[in-house]
Write an enzyme that holds these catalytic residues in place. Structure first.
Site, short mmCIF file in Angstrom:
data_model
loop_
_atom_site.label_atom_id
_atom_site.label_comp_id
_atom_site.label_asym_id
_atom_site.label_seq_id
_atom_site.Cartn_x
_atom_site.Cartn_y
_atom_site.Cartn_z
CG ASP A 290 -1.86 -105.95 0.99
OD1 ASP A 290 -0.88 -105.73 0.27
OD2 ASP A 290 -2.41 -107.06 1.09
CG ASP B 37 -5.90 -105.23 4.58
OD1 ASP B 37 -6.04 -105.64 3.42
OD2 ASP B 37 -4.97 -105.59 5.33
#
Length: 231
Positions: A151, A153
């Site tokens: 991901d 973030d």
């Protein structure tokens, strides 16, 4: 955190809110104190990259709650550091314009980050923001941490209230970016009440979860809660 060391101080001493370091800041440490129950992988991980992330927890004066990152999601360790062992502090926003080494820039998380910072008129214009998680760690420590599926973030500092319509617009933009990159892009708003997921605030819920050093709490308005006028 998967495992957390017992604090090296009495509960009544957990009062410090030292603003020299904030949640998600990365700390370069000259040494890592060892506590009972430390996982076997921690020493090797720290030798590879002597960095730790500041986590949300009250501590005694001169002590910082930190998280150590190993290889893979299962290797996360919550522990404690002495302020005397800090060599350098790197905030997420200081990493927003750093680039990874060489071919690492092609990783989807880094490509998405590059796209965000190239948007002169994008929805993040005017905000103080930066990467956290694996992308932030790799940019600070300069060791491979991001994978193809990692991901991206983000931490977005919002000392002033973010209007719901602006939150919806920002979330939509990040979701479109995530779809193009083929990964998740998760953003957290840093508010006076603590960390709040952008997706929660944009959803228009009656209450959202704010994560603070004292623990998570449901609040109606993360910008009013600390003044005691939240309902």
């Amino acid at each position: 955190m998967r495992v957390c060391a017992a604090p090296p101080f009495a509960n009544g001493q957990a009062l410090s809110r030292d603003t020299r370091w904030r949640p998600h800041d990365l700390l370069r440490l000259r040494r890592l104190q060892q506590f009972d129950g430390e996982p076997a992988w921690v020493r090797e991980a720290f030798a590879r990259a002597p960095y730790a992330v500041v986590r949300r927890a009250l501590a005694a004066e001169g002590v910082i709650a930190i998280g150590v990152r190993g290889v893979g999601r299962s290797q996360r360790y919550g522990t404690w550091a002495s302020a005397d062992d800090i060599e350098h502090v790197i905030s997420p926003e200081a990493l927003a314009h750093r680039s990874p080494a060489g071919e690492r820039a092609a990783m989807p998380a880094f490509a998405a980050l590059a796209a965000l910072r190239s948007e002169a008129d994008g929805p993040l214009r005017g905000f103080v923001w930066g990467p956290t998680g694996s992308a932030g760690f790799e940019l600070a420590a300069q060791v491979p941490t991001v994978s193809e599926s990692s991901d991206l973030d983000l931490l977005i500092r919002t000392p002033s209230k973010l209007a719901h319509e602006d939150a919806v617009r920002l979330l939509g933009h990040l979701q479109a970016l995530a779809q193009r990159a083929g990964i998740r892009v998760d953003a957290q708003l840093e508010t006076p009440a603590g960390g709040v997921a952008l997706a929660e605030w944009a959803a228009g819920k009656a209450h959202v979860m704010a994560r603070d050093a004292r623990g998570p709490q449901l609040v109606a308005d993360p910008w009013a809660a600390v003044r005691g006028d939240d309902v």
